[in-house]
Enzyme design. Structure first.
Site, short mmCIF file in Angstrom:
data_model
loop_
_atom_site.label_atom_id
_atom_site.label_comp_id
_atom_site.label_asym_id
_atom_site.label_seq_id
_atom_site.Cartn_x
_atom_site.Cartn_y
_atom_site.Cartn_z
N TYR A 1 14.38 32.56 4.66
CA TYR A 1 13.16 33.13 5.22
C TYR A 1 13.26 33.27 6.73
CZ TYR A 1 10.67 32.42 0.80
OH TYR A 1 10.26 32.48 -0.51
N LYS B 1 0.85 -1.19 0.00
CA LYS B 1 0.00 0.00 0.00
C LYS B 1 0.89 1.24 0.00
CE LYS B 1 -0.34 0.08 5.04
NZ LYS B 1 -1.23 0.22 6.20
#
Length: 374
Positions: free
Chosen positions: A266, A35
């Site tokens: 930033y 999965k």
């Protein structure tokens, strides 16, 4: 043209890990979990490799994943583990997938659709033996089994449960789940004439819970090279050790010199305390290299660790390469994996991200160009 950020998946490591799981299973069938696109490693490639090695069945979360495996030529039973809805039942029957029932609500409709298509569908019942997330409670188990038995075109092929704490060795929770599973499934002797497949062990159950093997085991993270309890599990493990399957690399985009006292990126989350040599990397949270790695992560350049400095942004990350020797634009950067004698593991990154290796592997594998190598 290829992206500068590349994930490679090692076939030999997948094979090595499968054989370790097979040895621990002691004759129990192997159901690899593929999965989440094979935990980020490539569902189709991984399933084909595990099928060649003798996998008895496969586990996916949703029916659409199972359909993809069928179209790729996978013929083994495919269990849809997360449950289903009425709207997906027809596709599930048409693709010859095995539903895992979390209750008996869809049994009648499933039987009707199977009969319409001339099929007899095997189902597995998920027992909530202590996970508390999904499944039939022990006191509801007999009723669920009887509902399947009454359905004309459905038969009970298996019963499963899941460990919530199998990553903790000697867990009393795991011992209690095991006791509940055994006690509840003993009812099957009176409820159905034929034997069905019992399975409980995930990777943690396979490695750490004695008596949890039953007829089949469901390894997931172990197949991809990591222990359920992370770095502690690797440190405590006896050879042969699991081998990490995924490697994530990038390239140096630019090398630049900045002075002492320079704010970086930033928010100026980092300010240099000395003249500093920086490498600019074309990787960021778009690629699964999350902002939580700001001022915490590290990469490998020239076989040495280079710390992440400043804020990780969407497409760019800065690392401090002062004193690491000659570094040039285009040089390989390893974000996950080995370079020389040094290695950064998914457990390392998970610690920096404050998560688990599973999430790291899914992020990197599903968000970057990926290639299977020998």
């Amino acid at each position: 043209m290829k992206s500068l950020n590349q994930v490679t998946i090692s076939r030999s490591a997948l094979e090595h890990n499968y054989l370790i799981c097979q040895q621990l299973a002691g004759g129990a069938a192997i159901l690899p979990l593929v999965k989440a696109d094979g935990y980020g490693h490539g569902q189709l490639d991984c399933a084909r490799i595990f099928a060649e090695l003798g996998a008895a069945a496969f586990g996916v979360a949703e029916a659409v994943e199972g359909e993809r495996l069928r179209k790729a030529g996978i013929t083994q039973p495919i269990l849809v583990l997360a449950g289903t809805l009425a709207s997906t039942l027809l596709s599930l029957v048409e693709a010859d997938l095995t539903p895992v029932l979390v209750d008996a609500s869809f049994v009648s409709e499933l039987s009707r659709l199977a009969g319409k298509l001339g099929r007899n569908v095997g189902v597995h019942i998920k027992l909530d033996a202590g996970m508390g997330r999904q499944g039939v409670l022990p006191e509801e188990f007999a009723t669920a089994v009887q509902a399947v038995q009454r359905a004309e075109h459905v038969h009970l092929a298996g019963v499963m449960a899941h460990f919530p704490m199998a990553d903790e060795r000697q867990s009393e929770s795991s011992a209690e789940v095991l006791r509940t599973f055994i006690a509840t499934t003993e009812q099957l002797r009176q409820l159905i004439p034929e034997k069905c497949c019992l399975h409980l062990a995930n990777s943690g159950g396979l490695f750490y819970v004695a008596g949890a093997l039953f007829d089949m085991v469901r390894p997931g993270i172990a197949l991809y090279g990591y222990y359920p309890d992370g770095a502690a599990g690797r440190a405590a493990a006896e050879p042969p050790l699991l081998q990490p399957v995924m490697r994530f690399t990038s390239r140096v985009l630019q090398v630049r010199q900045v002075p002492e006292g320079k704010g970086l990126g930033y928010s100026h989350l980092y300010t240099t305390s000395r003249p500093t040599t920086l490498a600019v990397l074309p990787v960021g949270y778009e690629d699964g290299y999350l902002r939580s790695l700001s001022n915490r992560g590290a990469v490998l350049i020239n076989g040495q660790r280079a710390p992440v400095v400043g804020r990780v942004s969407m497409n760019l990350t800065l690392v401090d390469i002062t004193g690491l020797g000659t570094v040039q634009a285009g040089d390989e950067v390893v974000l996950l994996g080995r370079q020389g004698q040094e290695e950064i593991t998914a457990d390392d990154i998970a610690t920096w991200m404050e998560t688990i290796s599973y999430e790291v592997l899914c992020l990197f594998g599903n968000l970057n160009e990926r290639h299977l190598v020998a």
